[in-house]
Design a protein around this motif. Sequence first.
Motif, PDB file in Angstrom:
ATOM      1  N   VAL A   1      -2.774  -9.297 -13.741  1.00  0.00           N
ATOM      2  CA  VAL A   1      -2.016  -8.566 -14.555  1.00  0.00           C
ATOM      3  C   VAL A   1      -2.768  -7.104 -14.551  1.00  0.00           C
ATOM      4  CG1 VAL A   1      -1.346  -8.164 -17.118  1.00  0.00           C
ATOM      5  CG2 VAL A   1      -0.969 -10.123 -15.749  1.00  0.00           C
ATOM      6  N   GLU A   2      -4.106  -7.197 -14.403  1.00  0.00           N
ATOM      7  CA  GLU A   2      -4.881  -5.933 -14.564  1.00  0.00           C
ATOM      8  C   GLU A   2      -4.653  -5.191 -13.278  1.00  0.00           C
ATOM      9  OE1 GLU A   2      -8.994  -6.826 -15.330  1.00  0.00           O
ATOM     10  OE2 GLU A   2      -8.622  -7.859 -16.910  1.00  0.00           O
ATOM     11  N   ALA A   3      -4.678  -5.750 -12.136  1.00  0.00           N
ATOM     12  CA  ALA A   3      -4.139  -5.182 -10.805  1.00  0.00           C
ATOM     13  C   ALA A   3      -2.875  -4.445 -10.912  1.00  0.00           C
ATOM     14  CB  ALA A   3      -4.165  -6.104  -9.788  1.00  0.00           C
ATOM     15  N   PHE A   4      -1.845  -4.884 -11.545  1.00  0.00           N
ATOM     16  CA  PHE A   4      -0.582  -4.477 -11.655  1.00  0.00           C
ATOM     17  C   PHE A   4      -0.675  -3.095 -12.515  1.00  0.00           C
ATOM     18  CE2 PHE A   4       3.213  -3.280 -14.327  1.00  0.00           C
ATOM     19  CZ  PHE A   4       4.304  -3.437 -13.505  1.00  0.00           C
ATOM     20  N   HIS A   5      -1.708  -3.147 -13.572  1.00  0.00           N
ATOM     21  CA  HIS A   5      -1.763  -1.970 -14.538  1.00  0.00           C
ATOM     22  C   HIS A   5      -2.654  -0.885 -13.993  1.00  0.00           C
ATOM     23  CE1 HIS A   5       0.823  -3.328 -17.690  1.00  0.00           C
ATOM     24  NE2 HIS A   5       0.188  -4.638 -17.904  1.00  0.00           N
ATOM     25  N   GLN A   6      -3.486  -1.179 -12.943  1.00  0.00           N
ATOM     26  CA  GLN A   6      -4.404  -0.546 -12.578  1.00  0.00           C
ATOM     27  C   GLN A   6      -3.852   1.060 -11.929  1.00  0.00           C
ATOM     28  OE1 GLN A   6      -7.123  -2.604 -10.211  1.00  0.00           O
ATOM     29  NE2 GLN A   6      -8.517  -2.969 -11.685  1.00  0.00           N
ATOM     30  N   GLU A   7      -2.993   1.012 -10.954  1.00  0.00           N
ATOM     31  CA  GLU A   7      -2.658   1.983 -10.380  1.00  0.00           C
ATOM     32  C   GLU A   7      -0.950   1.731  -9.733  1.00  0.00           C
ATOM     33  OE1 GLU A   7      -5.301   4.253  -7.724  1.00  0.00           O
ATOM     34  OE2 GLU A   7      -6.675   2.760  -7.837  1.00  0.00           O
ATOM     35  N   PRO A   8      -0.389   1.659 -10.805  1.00  0.00           N
ATOM     36  CA  PRO A   8       1.216   1.397 -10.334  1.00  0.00           C
ATOM     37  C   PRO A   8       1.937   2.339  -9.424  1.00  0.00           C
ATOM     38  CG  PRO A   8       1.049   1.843 -12.781  1.00  0.00           C
ATOM     39  CD  PRO A   8      -0.382   1.805 -12.320  1.00  0.00           C
ATOM     40  N   GLN A   9       1.320   3.697  -9.787  1.00  0.00           N
ATOM     41  CA  GLN A   9       2.128   4.619  -8.940  1.00  0.00           C
ATOM     42  C   GLN A   9       1.701   4.479  -7.349  1.00  0.00           C
ATOM     43  OE1 GLN A   9       4.215   6.923  -9.946  1.00  0.00           O
ATOM     44  NE2 GLN A   9       4.096   5.716 -11.786  1.00  0.00           N
ATOM     45  N   GLN A  10       0.586   3.787  -7.016  1.00  0.00           N
ATOM     46  CA  GLN A  10       0.185   3.826  -5.575  1.00  0.00           C
ATOM     47  C   GLN A  10       1.170   2.690  -4.797  1.00  0.00           C
ATOM     48  OE1 GLN A  10      -3.830   1.938  -5.229  1.00  0.00           O
ATOM     49  NE2 GLN A  10      -2.902  -0.010  -6.108  1.00  0.00           N
ATOM     50  N   TYR A  11       1.890   2.124  -5.591  1.00  0.00           N
ATOM     51  CA  TYR A  11       2.748   1.117  -4.862  1.00  0.00           C
ATOM     52  C   TYR A  11       4.017   1.789  -4.661  1.00  0.00           C
ATOM     53  CZ  TYR A  11      -0.362  -1.909  -6.915  1.00  0.00           C
ATOM     54  OH  TYR A  11      -1.753  -2.765  -7.115  1.00  0.00           O
ATOM     55  N   GLN A  12       4.634   2.998  -5.012  1.00  0.00           N
ATOM     56  CA  GLN A  12       5.586   3.636  -4.768  1.00  0.00           C
ATOM     57  C   GLN A  12       5.747   4.421  -3.588  1.00  0.00           C
ATOM     58  OE1 GLN A  12       6.796   6.112  -8.240  1.00  0.00           O
ATOM     59  NE2 GLN A  12       6.971   4.408  -9.517  1.00  0.00           N
ATOM     60  N   ARG A  13       6.430   4.070  -2.325  1.00  0.00           N
ATOM     61  CA  ARG A  13       6.399   4.969  -1.525  1.00  0.00           C
ATOM     62  C   ARG A  13       6.865   6.325  -1.204  1.00  0.00           C
ATOM     63  NH1 ARG A  13       9.711   1.533   2.674  1.00  0.00           N
ATOM     64  NH2 ARG A  13      11.047   0.849   0.867  1.00  0.00           N
ATOM     65  N   THR A  14       6.219   7.051  -0.585  1.00  0.00           N
ATOM     66  CA  THR A  14       6.732   8.594  -0.604  1.00  0.00           C
ATOM     67  C   THR A  14       6.849   8.843   0.883  1.00  0.00           C
ATOM     68  OG1 THR A  14       4.487   9.279  -0.701  1.00  0.00           O
ATOM     69  CG2 THR A  14       5.388   9.182  -2.466  1.00  0.00           C
ATOM     70  N   ASN A  15       7.696   9.941   1.098  1.00  0.00           N
ATOM     71  CA  ASN A  15       7.718  10.357   2.461  1.00  0.00           C
ATOM     72  C   ASN A  15       7.064  11.570   2.641  1.00  0.00           C
ATOM     73  OD1 ASN A  15       9.079  12.712   1.266  1.00  0.00           O
ATOM     74  ND2 ASN A  15      11.196  11.886   1.649  1.00  0.00           N
ATOM     75  N   SER A  16       7.199  12.593   3.700  1.00  0.00           N
ATOM     76  CA  SER A  16       6.263  13.489   3.996  1.00  0.00           C
ATOM     77  C   SER A  16       6.495  14.579   3.187  1.00  0.00           C
ATOM     78  CB  SER A  16       6.505  13.892   5.664  1.00  0.00           C
ATOM     79  OG  SER A  16       7.719  14.390   5.755  1.00  0.00           O
ATOM     80  N   LYS A  17       7.501  14.496   2.660  1.00  0.00           N
ATOM     81  CA  LYS A  17       7.558  15.836   1.647  1.00  0.00           C
ATOM     82  C   LYS A  17       7.267  15.616   0.180  1.00  0.00           C
ATOM     83  CE  LYS A  17      11.493  17.654   4.372  1.00  0.00           C
ATOM     84  NZ  LYS A  17      13.011  17.872   4.321  1.00  0.00           N
ATOM     85  N   GLY A  18       6.840  14.047   0.001  1.00  0.00           N
ATOM     86  CA  GLY A  18       6.324  13.780  -1.307  1.00  0.00           C
ATOM     87  C   GLY A  18       7.278  13.080  -2.188  1.00  0.00           C
ATOM     88  N   SER A  19       8.354  13.103  -1.912  1.00  0.00           N
ATOM     89  CA  SER A  19       9.604  12.425  -2.572  1.00  0.00           C
ATOM     90  C   SER A  19       9.465  10.874  -2.481  1.00  0.00           C
ATOM     91  CB  SER A  19      10.879  13.208  -2.675  1.00  0.00           C
ATOM     92  OG  SER A  19      11.327  12.705  -1.311  1.00  0.00           O
ATOM     93  N   ARG A  20       9.817  10.153  -3.449  1.00  0.00           N
ATOM     94  CA  ARG A  20      10.013   8.859  -3.342  1.00  0.00           C
ATOM     95  C   ARG A  20      11.270   8.484  -2.366  1.00  0.00           C
ATOM     96  NH1 ARG A  20       9.971   7.488  -9.595  1.00  0.00           N
ATOM     97  NH2 ARG A  20       7.761   8.315 -10.042  1.00  0.00           N
TER      98      ARG A  20
END
Length: 123
Positions: A79-98
């Motif tokens: 559960v702590e691992a889930f909360h630590q950096e949830p944004q890191q799990y979102q993919r982004t493209n080269s322009k920085g958008s999801r």
Amino acid sequence: MSGYVYIIENEFGRVKIGSSIYPDDRIRMIETQSGSVTTKRFISDQREYYKETEKALHEKFASSRAVGEWFDVPFSTAVEAFHQEPQQYQRTNSKGSRSGMVTGIRLKLDKLLFDKRMSANQL
């Protein structure tokens, strides 16, 4: 399509990290199929990138994998691992958008194939 990441611990101390659009139903199904009782549960907020989050957590705990999506890690650690950096799990493209287009297309194809199989089985 959005969904949830869930983390459960069974009566034997094993932790399952999974994802579902309907996590409560999925957890009940796991209990029924496995014959074990869930002693702890965590269900995330609804999120667009729930599959990517689940995959990232599986990769993080790969060395502790018991079988399938079950891990030998403390529930609180998962559960702590889930909360630590949830944004890191979102993919982004080269322009920085999801970018979730590939996942969305894959889900639509899976549904089409499922519907086709169901139609074939009813003949």
